[in-house]
Design a protein around this motif. Structure first.
Motif, PDB file in Angstrom:
ATOM      1  N   HIS A   1      -4.979   7.746  -3.256  1.00  0.00           N
ATOM      2  CA  HIS A   1      -3.941   6.933  -2.631  1.00  0.00           C
ATOM      3  C   HIS A   1      -4.407   5.482  -2.471  1.00  0.00           C
ATOM      4  O   HIS A   1      -5.604   5.219  -2.286  1.00  0.00           O
ATOM      5  CB  HIS A   1      -3.579   7.496  -1.255  1.00  0.00           C
ATOM      6  CG  HIS A   1      -2.899   8.822  -1.309  1.00  0.00           C
ATOM      7  ND1 HIS A   1      -1.532   8.964  -1.329  1.00  0.00           N
ATOM      8  CD2 HIS A   1      -3.415  10.089  -1.374  1.00  0.00           C
ATOM      9  CE1 HIS A   1      -1.216  10.253  -1.384  1.00  0.00           C
ATOM     10  NE2 HIS A   1      -2.342  10.953  -1.410  1.00  0.00           N
ATOM     11  N   LYS A   2      -3.455   4.561  -2.514  1.00  0.00           N
ATOM     12  CA  LYS A   2      -3.735   3.159  -2.232  1.00  0.00           C
ATOM     13  C   LYS A   2      -3.607   2.961  -0.737  1.00  0.00           C
ATOM     14  O   LYS A   2      -2.522   3.069  -0.168  1.00  0.00           O
ATOM     15  CB  LYS A   2      -2.754   2.249  -2.971  1.00  0.00           C
ATOM     16  CG  LYS A   2      -3.047   0.762  -2.781  1.00  0.00           C
ATOM     17  CD  LYS A   2      -2.064  -0.114  -3.554  1.00  0.00           C
ATOM     18  CE  LYS A   2      -2.389  -1.589  -3.352  1.00  0.00           C
ATOM     19  NZ  LYS A   2      -1.414  -2.470  -4.059  1.00  0.00           N
TER      20      LYS A   2
ATOM     21  N   ALA B   1      -8.116   7.984   0.226  1.00  0.00           N
ATOM     22  CA  ALA B   1      -8.663   7.220  -0.904  1.00  0.00           C
ATOM     23  C   ALA B   1      -9.317   8.155  -1.911  1.00  0.00           C
ATOM     24  O   ALA B   1      -9.180   7.958  -3.131  1.00  0.00           O
ATOM     25  CB  ALA B   1      -9.662   6.187  -0.389  1.00  0.00           C
TER      26      ALA B   1
ATOM     27  N   ALA C   1       0.845  -1.197   0.000  1.00  0.00           N
ATOM     28  CA  ALA C   1       0.000   0.000   0.000  1.00  0.00           C
ATOM     29  C   ALA C   1       0.875   1.240   0.000  1.00  0.00           C
ATOM     30  O   ALA C   1       2.046   1.195   0.413  1.00  0.00           O
ATOM     31  CB  ALA C   1      -0.913   0.004   1.216  1.00  0.00           C
TER      32      ALA C   1
ATOM     33  N   SER D   1       4.184  -0.835   3.327  1.00  0.00           N
ATOM     34  CA  SER D   1       3.631   0.456   2.900  1.00  0.00           C
ATOM     35  C   SER D   1       4.704   1.532   2.933  1.00  0.00           C
ATOM     36  O   SER D   1       5.692   1.437   3.679  1.00  0.00           O
ATOM     37  CB  SER D   1       2.466   0.870   3.799  1.00  0.00           C
ATOM     38  OG  SER D   1       2.920   1.192   5.094  1.00  0.00           O
TER      39      SER D   1
ATOM     40  N   ALA E   1     -10.456   2.174  -0.720  1.00  0.00           N
ATOM     41  CA  ALA E   1      -9.517   1.681   0.288  1.00  0.00           C
ATOM     42  C   ALA E   1      -9.853   0.237   0.645  1.00  0.00           C
ATOM     43  O   ALA E   1     -11.002  -0.207   0.489  1.00  0.00           O
ATOM     44  CB  ALA E   1      -9.558   2.557   1.531  1.00  0.00           C
TER      45      ALA E   1
END
Length: 437
Positions: A56-57, A52, A33, A233, A204
């Motif tokens: 963004h992941k 999200a 992530a 991440s 998300a």
């Protein structure tokens, strides 16, 4: 609304009244992530939603289920102030960052209710105001100073006199107080579950029943290990607050030791008659007063008065509180009599000596905070956007919170034991203060 409580949650009014949801799957195997978030409470979910929506992941890891911790167990009051940290002192201590934080707090209730309306979250939201009545003449002076300080920051506050206070509450036990029309109350568990639905809809990934065992900074990024997998991440938000050490004491010990966890007790009466609801808080504001041994209550949508109390020692807590708070309410509201309680529950809140939350960036790419000090609903939700801003590169000098080094509480195990006994000191001050002019 369902009346069937989830077996995975402590019994509470909110668990009994809130529509159940199927939990997301637990993490199995390895995932990557851009941002990992530990904790699916208000801060974690709010941050995930903002990130999200910005593309963004995001992966959110929750040890039990959404809202299992403080976010699903509180009274549901949406309060746009701090408990003991005053806005002018915050600004004096932390400079421009402190002033930005005071403004964030001032706007926090409106921010939450706007979020509810924007995402159409069904959580019994009522923005009818929050009232802090003064329990002594001396505390009226404090109310006046708070009205002045928050007014300078654009808060919709005004000072009520004794007669206006009696009309608003339906009792003559207070001397006046500060009314903030931006506050109110919600069903906090329904709010958390509604946020979770919007988080996953925004893209998300949410994993429940996934306690985190360890976090480690490596050349590949942050490695978050769980019983059946791990997440790698680029950045990490630790949003577990008072439950940081609940499932794994070694997860982030310095952050866990920067607050004292206190057991907060909530209660809900049986549904009250129309005549009582018409004379007790008829405007349906949220209320929490200036006592150290706090008096607080609000109505829910089913005609129950949602209140609570504090205990120095938790043994037989539910029965003791039913007696104590029942007697207290009968004294405050003779028209109610001594009510019966259908629900009594508790959960952890994080406290600090100065009643000021703390905000951390202890390592590159790691963000955390601790200690809501009893003001977590509005504040924690607003902090989601703050951490999203931090993830996107807003510098510490421009963030809406003051970033400080992690400050652990000396002799933390002893402080955890001693903390609840401070209630005795607060009660003594409460008894003495009405004698002050």
């Amino acid at each position: 609304m369902s009346n069937i409580a989830s077996p995975d949650f402590p019994p509470s009014l909110w668990n009994a009244a809130t529509r159940p949801r199927n939990p997301s799957s637990s993490l199995s195997g390895e995932a990557t992530a851009g941002v990992a978030i530990i904790g699916a409470g208000f801060t974690g979910l709010s941050a995930a939603l903002h990130l999200a929506e910005r593309g963004h992941k995001v992966i959110v890891l929750e040890a039990v289920q959404v809202g299992w911790g403080a976010s699903g167990r509180n009274n549901g009051q949406v309060i746009p102030t701090m408990t003991g940290a005053e806005p002018d002192s915050i600004a004096k201590t932390h400079g421009e960052a402190g002033e930005r934080f005071a403004q964030l707090v001032s706007d926090s209730a409106s921010y939450l209710f706007d979020l509810v309306r924007r995402h159409d979250i069904d959580c019994e939201a009522q923005q009818n105001g929050w009232f802090q009545p003064a329990h002594s003449p001396g505390r009226v002076r404090l109310s006046a100073s708070r009205v002045e300080a928050w007014s300078r920051r654009g808060a919709p506050v005004r000072l009520l006199d004794a007669a206006e206070t009696a009309d608003l509450i339906g009792s003559r036990d207070w001397y006046g107080g500060m009314l903030n029309s931006s506050g109110g109350h919600i069903n906090p568990l329904a709010f958390a579950r509604g946020l979770a639905e919007r988080v996953t809809a925004a893209g998300a990934v949410l994993h429940e029943n996934t306690p985190v065992r360890s976090i480690e900074k490596t050349p590949s990024g942050w490695v978050i290990s769980t019983p059946a997998g791990r997440v790698i991440s680029d950045q990490l938000i630790l949003a577990s607050n008072g439950y940081t050490d609940w499932f794994e004491s070694r997860l982030a010990p310095t952050i866990a030791h920067s607050l004292v966890p206190i057991l907060s007790w909530q209660m809900a009466t049986e549904p009250q008659p129309d005549a009582v609801r018409a004379s007790v808080l008829p405007g349906r504001q949220a209320l929490s007063d200036t006592h150290g041994d706090l008096r607080f209550f609000r109505w829910d949508t089913r005609g129950r008065l949602v209140t609570g109390g504090a205990l120095m020692f938790p043994f037989n807590g539910a029965e003791r509180l039913k007696q104590r708070i029942g007697k207290r309410l009968a004294g405050i509201f003779p028209q109610m009599g001594r009510p019966k309680f259908d629900f009594v529950w508790n959960g952890r809140i994080g406290m600090t000596v100065d009643r000021m939350p703390q905000f951390y960036n202890p390592a590159p790419g790691l963000w955390a905070w601790s200690a809501c000090n009893g003001r977590g609903v509005a504040l924690a939700t607003s902090l989601g956007k703050v951490f999203a801003d931090a993830i996107e590169g807003v510098g510490q000098r421009d963030l809406a919170v003051p970033i400080t080094p992690v400050r652990t509480i000396p002799l933390h195990p002893i402080a955890k034991l001693v903390g609840p006994t401070m209630l005795g000191w607060y009660r003594l001050k409460d008894r003495l203060e009405p004698a002050y002019p």
